[in-house]
Design an enzyme around this catalytic site. Sequence first.
Site, mmCIF file in Angstrom:
data_model
loop_
_atom_site.group_PDB
_atom_site.id
_atom_site.type_symbol
_atom_site.label_atom_id
_atom_site.label_comp_id
_atom_site.label_asym_id
_atom_site.label_seq_id
_atom_site.Cartn_x
_atom_site.Cartn_y
_atom_site.Cartn_z
ATOM 1 N N HIS A 64 0.879 -1.176 0.000
ATOM 2 C CA HIS A 64 0.000 0.000 0.000
ATOM 3 C C HIS A 64 0.918 1.228 0.000
ATOM 4 C CE1 HIS A 64 -2.784 2.957 1.780
ATOM 5 N NE2 HIS A 64 -3.778 2.146 1.523
ATOM 6 N N ASP A 105 3.314 -4.254 8.063
ATOM 7 C CA ASP A 105 2.072 -3.484 7.986
ATOM 8 C C ASP A 105 0.923 -4.472 8.192
ATOM 9 O OD1 ASP A 105 -0.190 -2.121 7.305
ATOM 10 O OD2 ASP A 105 0.494 -1.482 5.322
ATOM 11 N N GLN A 108 -4.337 -4.796 7.337
ATOM 12 C CA GLN A 108 -5.404 -5.675 6.846
ATOM 13 C C GLN A 108 -5.538 -6.952 7.657
ATOM 14 O OE1 GLN A 108 -7.622 -4.798 4.853
ATOM 15 N NE2 GLN A 108 -6.718 -2.992 3.900
ATOM 16 N N LYS A 126 -9.676 -0.232 10.808
ATOM 17 C CA LYS A 126 -9.880 -1.463 10.039
ATOM 18 C C LYS A 126 -10.111 -2.651 10.975
ATOM 19 C CE LYS A 126 -6.860 0.139 6.324
ATOM 20 N NZ LYS A 126 -7.598 0.470 5.130
ATOM 21 N N CYS A 144 -4.801 2.669 -3.544
ATOM 22 C CA CYS A 144 -3.525 3.149 -2.976
ATOM 23 C C CYS A 144 -2.411 2.119 -3.168
ATOM 24 C CB CYS A 144 -3.663 3.510 -1.501
ATOM 25 S SG CYS A 144 -4.671 4.956 -1.240
#
Lengths: 137, 398
Positions: free
Chosen positions: B115, B192, B195, B218, B356
């Site tokens: 991303h 990261d 998600q 999220k 993104c």
Amino acid sequence: MESDYLDLYHPRILELDKHPYHFKKCVEEPILIANNPFCGDRFKLFDKSPNKDYAALFFYGHGCAVSKASTSLLVELFEQKGLTGIRELADQFAKFIYKETDHCAEDKLLIFENVRNHPSRLDCALLGWNELLKKLH
Amino acid sequence: MNLKSHFPIFDTHPELVYLDSAATTQKPRNVIKAITDFYESSYSNVSRGMYKLSTDATQKLRDCRQKVATLIGAESSQDIAFTYGATDAINKVAYGYFKPKLTAGHNIIVTTMEHHANLLPWQKLCKESDTELRVVRLLANGNLDLEHLVELMNEHTMLVAVTHISNVLGIVNPIEQINKLAHEKDIPVIIDAAQSISTHTLNAIDLDIDFLVFSGHKMFAPTGIGALYVNPKYQAAFDPHFVGGGMIESASFFETVYQDYPQVLEPGTPNIAGVFGLGAAIDFMDDHSIYSQYDRLELLTQDLRSSLSNYDRIQVLGDSTNSMNIVSFEIEGIHPHDIAYFLAGKNICIRAGHHCAEPLLNSLEISAVARVSLSVYNEHRDIELLLEALKACINYFE
């Protein structure tokens, strides 16, 4: 609710999406690149006229039905009206889409009348036109 | 077990088919209540007040830090810094930890599927530091080419930055293996987890994590709050990029001594309501054993992928054997925005665009895709409605 969304798509918009005017990849340097960084829509405009007087314009790229139909009409009307005429029309069309006026100076652009009621799609209708205005200003 | 009844948005909009949870999840009732309760009946600033409202809020903020630490298996609540989200957390690591250490000749490795949040900070930092940015390529099925990662790493590599789950492909990266490969060469890794935080159990100690970031919104928490985990071995080396109140040991006109991590990364008044919302979101995840939903979500995802693959004109991206709760696809001859708009007319929320992740889409020679993403409130009926609507969409644009 469904019809509220679908009234965006005037039959002529859908037609131009499938059969755009002068939609062709060209080897020349583009005279304009219209890009929407939020959605990835991107069209390039090419001037293939021998005198570089915008008499034979083409475009190529990716975009939704609205941005493709709108850019298709931009190319067609640009050829007809030349630089001065298209500049005036682009200014007026932006005002029409943003509801600053109800007058649309070109009948062919009336197919975008309902787009004015879809705030998230205004940029689609103006993608190429706004880029042209930026360049001309 | 479907948890839809815990999300008041579906009381307000009973027909809503929400398939955009990778962009942001809906909020459960207890999270909304935690935020309104704070503003209605217990609001004050934290840390400096002597009165009960303030000391209670301060204690609650400490409790929330501990909840985050427990969620990701960190050793101590002091390993957790609150941030405004994953993007903020990555920038804090980039500019607070790595910038002072980078010189010409170093390199940083990212992957093709990052991303922009886990690409742009490293790209910018590399340009500013005359450092090389290296990009791990993907295999034909969309998975990371780990052999290429090994080839790219050398004694000058300062960091590997990798997403746990691709926000476009839904591919789950083998972070344990990536950590192991990097650590064999003493290279730290930033993960990261934006998600994956709501779908995968993460244990910072077992996975030997160096840096980990995620956003609250999220994982059922409000926007504007996130967290950063920093392994204790890196905590002392932060040189804060942003400075201000609430982060100092002492200050004079010409010199300041900063507090230790995590306070050194938390200048200014924190997003207190956001932290409490995050704490409530973790309570929700605990109370309803959210990670036990993994199998159900995986089945829904696979069902969706295989149903979409039955359409001649639909091309599904990614690896069908390794994807989680995110399915991106194209329909030949219909732009993703038009797909999303048609579905919106049927109360079905999906997302269209480059998500993104423009370099990833460029590498796949695609300008935009339609993306469906699932969460705990989705059920099989949502998939059926989506498939029916897609059929109608194809007919409409025919």
